[in-house]
Design an enzyme around this catalytic site. Structure first.
Site, short mmCIF file in Angstrom:
data_model
loop_
_atom_site.label_atom_id
_atom_site.label_comp_id
_atom_site.label_asym_id
_atom_site.label_seq_id
_atom_site.Cartn_x
_atom_site.Cartn_y
_atom_site.Cartn_z
N GLU A 36 0.84 -1.20 0.00
CA GLU A 36 0.00 0.00 0.00
C GLU A 36 0.87 1.25 0.00
O GLU A 36 1.86 1.33 0.73
CB GLU A 36 -0.89 -0.01 1.25
CG GLU A 36 -2.26 0.54 1.03
CD GLU A 36 -3.09 -0.32 0.08
OE1 GLU A 36 -3.15 0.03 -1.11
OE2 GLU A 36 -3.67 -1.30 0.54
N HIS A 37 0.53 2.20 -0.84
CA HIS A 37 1.23 3.48 -0.94
C HIS A 37 2.68 3.33 -1.41
O HIS A 37 3.49 4.23 -1.18
CB HIS A 37 1.20 4.24 0.39
CG HIS A 37 -0.13 4.87 0.68
ND1 HIS A 37 -0.54 6.04 0.09
CD2 HIS A 37 -1.14 4.48 1.50
CE1 HIS A 37 -1.75 6.36 0.54
NE2 HIS A 37 -2.13 5.41 1.38
N ASP A 39 3.08 2.16 -4.75
CA ASP A 39 3.00 2.20 -6.22
C ASP A 39 3.56 3.50 -6.77
O ASP A 39 4.10 3.53 -7.87
CB ASP A 39 1.57 1.95 -6.71
CG ASP A 39 0.56 2.94 -6.18
OD1 ASP A 39 0.76 3.48 -5.08
OD2 ASP A 39 -0.45 3.16 -6.87
N GLY A 125 -15.75 4.70 -2.21
CA GLY A 125 -15.12 5.19 -0.99
C GLY A 125 -14.67 4.12 -0.06
O GLY A 125 -14.36 4.38 1.10
N LEU A 128 -11.70 0.20 -2.94
CA LEU A 128 -11.73 -0.87 -3.95
C LEU A 128 -11.55 -0.33 -5.36
O LEU A 128 -11.71 -1.06 -6.32
CB LEU A 128 -13.04 -1.65 -3.85
CG LEU A 128 -13.32 -2.28 -2.48
CD1 LEU A 128 -14.62 -3.07 -2.52
CD2 LEU A 128 -12.18 -3.16 -2.04
N SER A 129 -11.22 0.95 -5.46
CA SER A 129 -10.81 1.57 -6.73
C SER A 129 -11.90 1.60 -7.79
O SER A 129 -11.69 1.24 -8.95
CB SER A 129 -9.55 0.87 -7.28
OG SER A 129 -8.49 1.04 -6.38
N SER A 130 -13.05 2.08 -7.40
CA SER A 130 -14.12 2.27 -8.39
C SER A 130 -13.72 3.30 -9.44
O SER A 130 -14.11 3.19 -10.61
CB SER A 130 -15.42 2.70 -7.69
OG SER A 130 -15.22 3.87 -6.92
N ASP A 175 -3.77 0.73 -9.24
CA ASP A 175 -5.21 0.47 -9.35
C ASP A 175 -5.60 0.19 -10.79
O ASP A 175 -6.34 -0.75 -11.09
CB ASP A 175 -6.02 1.66 -8.82
CG ASP A 175 -5.81 1.89 -7.34
OD1 ASP A 175 -5.20 1.03 -6.68
OD2 ASP A 175 -6.24 2.93 -6.83
#
Length: 395
Positions: A36-37, A39, A125, A128-130, A175
């Site tokens: 996480e964080h 990329d 929100g 999950l990267s909508s 993502d």
């Protein structure tokens, strides 16, 4: 679930435009197993596409350069001319699409008018990267409908640049990459610098991946995402002043960071420490999956949560509570915050036989502590962005 979404989107298209759509595309959300964080910090990530989608129904307009787009879930509509300069719109969802058009226009390839409806079952929100699913699904659809001949890598970068340059979020590429390159029962370890990637089996055998949604919503624009990026870049500049051989954070050790600690603020030191350690954890996690060592994988997830909460400081009390309560229960191998932070979901690696008991206990504890009904998503690892065929199997 997939077919229901497709049929809903098709019906909405026919209702608004009078005819069925010519094409249907599905673009998945993603989970990130670990990484996480990192990329946007030179690191490896280990994401997977999941069986939650943005569905796009689309038809080319051969007589017009006008684009008519309906966001079914928001009961909202936007119209623009494809050849005009793209200007930001008041509705956030519109800007993800305009950004994609702007990036494609910048390549010199020609788009035409279209009618489109999109709908989705990716909780917004929740980390999950909508947004990436929408960007990449739209770019993928335009690529197919207008025969633009972009590669999958180019579609990924169009989605990322749309968010960076038009929406104004300095997100990394993970993502979008996971959404486009996902495969059934596979995680993909991605080098976010070069876009080199490698798939690893992720059938998980006796374990399941369960998401606990805190129902605390966030957006990257207001969550300090850009601040974290600036802090890490400041740390990188200072480290490089002393260690010019350091090209990326993958070249940086904890010892190198400690050697310049006196020149860093406490905040910048913690941010860089998290990044260095998380890059190591991703490689360890990939090896754990390859060796089917799910207990070690779980321990790595839990280490990541500690780093996100205490070093990168992107968690929140509700997510910390969910992780802490989950880790107390039998059958839980690991738990961590997932996504950009300040809300959203925790991802939990739980023995399948214990899933129901863990869900019930954590839901009750969370309700007592915060008076919030936690949502639960049992997700399966799925294929990436693709054109939907009528005979596509779905449960």
């Amino acid at each position: 679930m997939k077919n229901q979404l497709v049929q809903q989107t098709k019906r909405a298209f026919q209702h608004h435009f009078g005819d069925p759509p010519e094409s249907i595309f599905l673009s998945p959300g993603r989970i990130n197993i670990i990484g996480e964080h990192v990329d946007y910090n030179d690191g490896f990530v280990l994401p997977a596409a999941i069986d939650r989608y943005i569905c796009i129904a689309i038809t080319e307009r051969k007589d017009s350069d006008i684009c008519r787009i309906i966001a079914h879930d928001f009961n909202d509509f936007y119209e623009f001319t494809i050849s005009d300069e793209m200007i930001k719109a008041p509705s956030v969802w519109v800007n993800y699409l305009l950004g994609v058009v702007d990036e494609i226009n910048n390549t010199g390839k020609k788009l035409k008018g279209l009618d489109m409806v999109f709908s989705g079952n990716i909780p917004m929100g929740s980390g999950l990267s909508s947004s990436a699913a929408l960007e990449c699904g739209f770019a993928y659809a335009l690529n197919n409908v207008f025969n633009l001949n972009f590669t999958k890598e180019e579609i990924v970068l169009i989605g990322q640049k749309a968010e960076n340059n038009f929406v104004g979020v300095n997100c990394g590429v993970m993502d979008q990459f996971a959404s486009v390159f996902g495969k059934d029962d596979k995680v993909v370890m991605v080098n976010c610098d070069s876009l080199e990637y490698e798939y690893f089996d992720a059938k998980l055998e006796d374990y399941s991946l369960i998401l606990f949604d805190s129902c605390i919503k966030h957006t990257h624009l207001t969550s300090g995402y850009n601040d974290r990026r600036e802090e890490v870049e400041e740390g990188k500049r200072i480290i490089r002043n002393h260690f010019p051989e350091m090209v990326t954070f993958r070249d940086c050790s904890r010892e190198m960071l400690n050697a310049v600690k006196d020149e860093l603020s406490d905040k910048v030191y913690k941010r860089c420490l998290y990044v260095i350690e998380e890059i190591r954890r991703v490689e360890d996690a990939a090896r754990s999956l390859a060796g089917k060592d799910y207990e070690k994988l779980g321990r790595l997830l839990t280490e990541t949560h500690h780093g996100l909460s205490k070093e990168y400081e992107v968690s929140c009390p509700e997510i910390d509570f969910l992780v802490d309560e989950t880790l107390k229960l039998e059958g839980v191998a690991g738990s961590r915050m997932m996504g950009g932070g300040f809300g959203g979901c925790s991802v939990n690696l739980i023995k399948t036989n214990d899933v129901r008991q863990v869900i019930d206990k954590v839901k009750n504890q969370y309700k007592k502590a915060y008076d919030i009904e936690m949502n639960v998503y049992e997700v399966k690892i799925s294929d990436g962005t693709h054109q939907y065929k009528e005979n596509e199997y779905s449960i």
